[in-house]
Design a protein around this motif. Structure first.
Motif, short mmCIF file in Angstrom:
data_model
loop_
_atom_site.label_atom_id
_atom_site.label_comp_id
_atom_site.label_asym_id
_atom_site.label_seq_id
_atom_site.Cartn_x
_atom_site.Cartn_y
_atom_site.Cartn_z
N ASN A 317 14.94 22.73 21.07
CA ASN A 317 15.76 21.82 20.27
C ASN A 317 15.06 20.52 19.91
N ALA A 318 13.79 20.39 20.28
CA ALA A 318 13.07 19.15 19.96
C ALA A 318 12.88 19.03 18.45
N PRO A 319 12.91 17.81 17.91
CA PRO A 319 12.63 17.65 16.48
C PRO A 319 11.26 18.24 16.15
N LYS A 320 11.16 18.90 15.02
CA LYS A 320 9.92 19.56 14.64
C LYS A 320 8.81 18.52 14.43
N SER A 321 7.62 18.87 14.92
CA SER A 321 6.49 17.95 14.87
C SER A 321 5.31 18.61 14.17
N GLY A 322 4.72 17.90 13.22
CA GLY A 322 3.56 18.42 12.51
C GLY A 322 2.40 17.45 12.57
N ASN A 323 1.24 17.93 13.00
CA ASN A 323 0.04 17.10 13.08
C ASN A 323 -1.01 17.63 12.11
N ILE A 324 -1.53 16.75 11.27
CA ILE A 324 -2.60 17.11 10.35
C ILE A 324 -3.84 16.34 10.78
#
Length: 333
Positions: A317-324
Motif C-alpha cells: 500500500n506504499a505510494p508508488k515510487s519511481g527513480n530515474i
C-alpha cells in the motif's frame, strides 16, 4: 537431535506461542515484555538454535525472501544486477530467489506465479514487453514489487530505470560534435520501453543538429539468437551506406558482437565514431575509443531493494515510487 520451540518453551517455562512470537521478530507487536524477549534470545544464542524458517513464516506471514525475475541470467548485465540486489537485500536479512524467463512470455508469466506460490514477500522484475497483464494483476492484488530496467508506461508501478532518452541523446550528440554526420543506430527489443526511449534520444540528437532521420541507418537486430544476426545486419548497413561514419549501440551485447564482426572482417574500427549503452570487456579491448554510458548497477540495486522493502512493510500500500538514474558518461575518443 535438533532443538524445537517446544523444547525452548519447556526449558524457560514459557508458552510455545510466546517463544514463537519472539523468534519471529514480532514480540513487541504481540506485547511480550522486553525482559522475556531478552531471556529467550539469550538462551537461543547460548544453545546456537537454528530456527525452522518455514514455521516462522507461517507465524509471522513474512518469509524474508525476495523473488528476482530477469530476462537472462547469461547476460553479464543482469548477472551483475542480481549480485547488487542480493548484496543489498542481505543487509536486511533477506535472501533472494532468482529466475530467468529467457524472454519467453509463457515462462515469464509462469515464473511470476511460481514466485508468489513460494510465498516471497515481494519481487524485483526486469520484465519483457509480454507481461503487462501479469504486472497489472500484481498491482490489483497489492503485491509488493518493483520494476527495473524497463517499465510499462500505462501502469503506475514502482520502478528504477535510467534516463534512456537523455543518455542516448548525449552520446549521439557527442559523435555529431566530433564530426560524424552519418550515425547508425544498432538496436533490438524495440517494444521494450528502454529501447524505445533510446531510439527517441537518437532522433532528438539528430534533430538538434539539423540532420534528418535516415531509415537506412536504423538497424534492428532480432533479439532471439542476436549473436547470429548482428554481423549480417552490420554488413547490410555497410552495403547500403558505405559512407556511414558513426555507430550508436543501444546495448552492450550489440556493441561487442558488431565490434567482433568488424575486427574479424579486417575493418579499421578506429575510423568510426562509436558509442554504447553500458560496456563489456570485449569492447574495451577491440574498441578502446568507444564512448560509454556506464549504468550504475549498484545504485539501481540499492534503490530497487529500498523501494521494495518499504512496499513490503506497507503490505503493498506504499505510494508508488519511481527513480530515474543517470549513467556515468565516459568519453574515450
Amino acid at each position: 537431535m535438533s532443538v524445537t520451540i517446544k523444547d525452548i518453551a519447556k526449558e524457560l517455562n514459557l508458552s510455545k506461542t510466546t517463544v514463537s512470537f519472539v523468534l519471529s521478530g514480532i514480540g513487541i507487536q504481540k506485547g511480550v515484555s522486553k525482559q522475556t524477549q531478552e531471556r529467550i534470545l539469550e538462551y537461543v544464542n547460548k544453545i546456537n538454535y537454528q530456527p525452522n524458517q518455514l514455521a516462522q513464516s507461517l507465524i509471522s506471514g513474512v518469509t524474508k525472501m525476495i523473488g528476482v525475475l530477469i530476462p537472462s541470467i547469461g547476460d553479464v548485465f543482469y548477472a551483475k544486477l542480481v549480485k547488487e540486489i542480493e548484496r543489498e537485500a542481505e543487509k536486511s536479512n533477506y535472501t533472494i530467489i532468482i529466475a530467468s524467463s529467457e524472454r519467453i512470455p509463457e515462462r515469464e508469466v509462469k515464473l511470476i506465479r511460481a514466485m508468489r506460490a513460494r510465498q516471497v514477500d515481494g519481487m524485483v522484475i526486469a520484465a519483457t514487453e509480454h507481461s503487462q497483464k501479469a504486472i497489472a494483476r500484481l498491482l490489483g492484488d497489492k503485491f509488493p514489487f518493483v520494476l527495473v530496467d524497463r517499465i510499462y508506461p500505462e501502469l503506475e508501478t514502482n520502478y528504477v530505470i535510467i534516463n534512456d532518452i537523455h543518455t542516448t541523446y548525449t552520446l549521439v550528440s557527442h559523435l555529431i560534435g566530433k564530426g560524424c554526420r552519418r550515425v547508425a543506430l544498432i538496436t533490438t527489443d524495440t517494444k521494450v520501453s528502454a529501447i524505445t526511449d533510446r531510439l527517441e534520444g537518437y532522433r532528438r540528437a539528430l534533430d538538434a543538429a539539423g540532420i534528418p532521420f535516415d531509415p537506412s541507418l536504423y538497424c534492428e537486430v532480432p533479439r532471439n539468437d542476436y549473436s547470429a544476426h548482428v554481423g549480417r545486419v552490420v554488413q547490410e548497413l555497410f552495403d547500403r551506406n558505405p559512407d556511414v561514419d558513426g555507430f550508436c549501440f543501444t546495448a552492450h551485447y550489440l556493441a561487442s558482437e558488431a565490434v567482433m564482426y568488424m575486427y574479424k572482417s579486417g575493418m579499421d574500427i578506429g575510423k568510426y565514431g562509436m558509442a554504447s549503452i553500458h560496456e563489456n570487456s570485449i569492447v574495451g579491448v577491440l574498441a578502446p575509443r568507444m564512448n560509454i554510458a556506464r549504468i550504475p548497477l549498484d545504485i539501481i540495486g540499492k534503490n530497487a531493494v529500498d523501494i521494495l522493502l518499504n512496499d513490503i512493510r506497507e503490505n503493498g500500500n506504499a505510494p508508488k515510487s519511481g527513480n530515474i538514474i543517470s549513467p556515468k558518461i565516459i568519453f574515450n575518443d
